[in-house]
Structure formats: structure tokens, C-alpha cells
Write an enzyme that holds these catalytic residues in place. Structure first.
Site, PDB file in Angstrom:
ATOM      1  CB  CYS A   1       0.753   1.209   4.502  1.00  0.00           C
ATOM      2  SG  CYS A   1      -1.111   1.521   3.915  1.00  0.00           S
TER       3      CYS A   1
ATOM      4  CB  CYS B   1      -0.764  -0.466   1.016  1.00  0.00           C
ATOM      5  SG  CYS B   1      -1.919   1.138   1.598  1.00  0.00           S
TER       6      CYS B   1
END
Length: 231
Positions: A46, A43
Site C-alpha cells: 500500500c 501494508c
């Protein structure tokens, strides 16, 4: 190769962010206050959040406040328990007795997370003794919930204060709570004189008349929580 492994190991050891798994989650997060990042290794959001999360965790000086991260694509049991279906998902718990997690809705910036850390590091109920104490709270808060404790009504005061403190402990990340004696300068300035002789709770906004909680709102933690959230 060995140098790379050594550097990576040292960096992990120095991190103030605990690695959480399905196996250790319950035992690890049993005590204290936690901010937990659920993430996916692939991600992009993230990855951008990771250094911010690490930096705020590194600045934490309170032993009772902890930061953790969990790979939700690998540790699926815990991720499913808390309905994590998007990344990153930040969730937190506010006290040791709680087993639920609350979704963090603040800014995913160093400033936003630092503000959460500040709130969780302070007393859940601010003691107001002078008008300047209230003025200081209004510098960063539009709304304050205040418990007025009346010494002449000790029995009701204790019951009200207990419910008030429990809700403050659970909601302090986003809502500001304060208390004052009914005889204090602050109470006189807020024009609470007509309520002397009873303990009560009010929602206070600058330049607005206070809104008082009815007795039915103070019957339990649940009824008071509902009133606070509605207000």
C-alpha cells in the site's frame, strides 16, 4: 512541530485523492466515476502504491472522474460490504447510477492506472466513420465489439444501440466498444454487406471473420453482457 503540522495539512489539502470513511462513503461516491483504494496503514504494498495513486489522481482533468482511499482496517463497514480482505484492493465504479464496485485487475503502475483513467475519460462507444478509425483502435485493442446501426431499421437499431451503450458504459474499463453506420466504408470493408437491412452487433478481431451476436443475446442488457464476457 507547527511547521510539520502545517506542511502535512497543506499536502493533504492539495491531494486529489478523497479520504473516504464509513460515514461519508455513500454520499461522497454517489455521483460520477470512482477509483477507490482500500488500504491498511501498515501494508508495504500500500505504501509503494500511494505515490503512484496520488500522481495519477493529480493528472486527472475530468471532473466526473474521482479518486478515493479508505483505511479498511478502520472503516470496516464499507470494507466488509465489498469483501475487502487483502491490501491494497483497488475497486471502481463506472457510472453514477451504479452502486456496485468492480475489482480493478490492471497494472498497479502509473501506466496501468493512467490507461484506466484514459478509458474512463473517453466516450464508452467510439464512433467509426472511416477505416482509419478502426485501424487506430486496433493499435491498442485485440478485440472490438461493434454495433452496426441501420438507418432503414430505425426501431430495432434504437433498441440494440441502447442495450449496447449500457453494457459499454459498464465494461469500458477493459473492453472496447464501437459503432458504425451500415452504409459506412468500414462496414463494407468488414464484409457485413450480407447483413444489410438489420441492426446487429459483432465481435471483431483482426484477420478473423466477425462473430455476430444472435437475437437472443440482444434481448436485454443482461443477455448481451453475458455474451460479451463469454467472447
Amino acid at each position: 512541530i507547527w511547521t510539520t503540522l502545517w506542511v502535512a495539512t497543506c499536502a493533504e489539502d492539495e491531494s486529489r485523492v478523497h479520504v473516504l470513511t464509513d460515514a461519508n462513503f455513500d454520499a461522497k461516491t454517489k455521483d460520477g466515476i470512482w477509483m477507490i483504494k482500500f488500504y491498511a496503514p501498515w501494508c508495504g504494498h500500500c505504501k509503494r502504491l500511494a505515490p503512484i495513486f496520488e500522481s495519477v489522481a493529480a493528472s486527472n482533468e475530468r471532473k466526473e472522474v474521482h479518486f478515493g482511499k479508505l483505511d479498511a482496517t478502520k472503516e470496516t463497514t464499507i470494507a466488509s460490504r465489498f469483501n475487502v480482505n487483502g491490501y491494497p484492493r483497488l475497486m471502481f465504479k463506472t457510472h453514477t447510477e451504479d452502486t456496485d464496485l468492480e475489482v480493478y485487475t490492471g497494472g498497479r503502475t502509473e501506466e496501468g492506472l493512467s490507461e484506466w483513467l484514459r478509458r474512463m475519460s473517453e466516450a464508452p462507444v467510439k464512433k467509426i466513420e472511416h477505416s482509419k478509425d478502426l485501424d487506430a483502435l486496433f493499435l491498442s485493442n485485440d478485440i472490438i465489439f461493434m454495433c452496426i446501426e441501420d438507418d432503414s431499421d430505425a426501431e430495432n437499431s434504437c433498441a440494440t444501440a441502447s442495450i449496447f451503450e449500457t453494457v459499454a458504459l459498464r465494461k469500458r474499463a477493459t473492453i472496447t466498444f464501437a459503432s458504425a453506420s451500415s452504409a459506412s466504408e468500414t462496414v463494407r470493408l468488414l464484409e457485413f454487406d450480407d447483413r444489410r437491412g438489420t441492426s446487429h452487433v459483432a465481435k471483431i478481431e483482426q484477420n478473423e471473420r466477425p462473430i455476430f451476436a444472435a437475437s437472443k443475446h440482444l434481448e436485454s442488457v443482461e443477455t448481451f453482457m453475458e455474451w460479451v464476457e463469454e467472447e
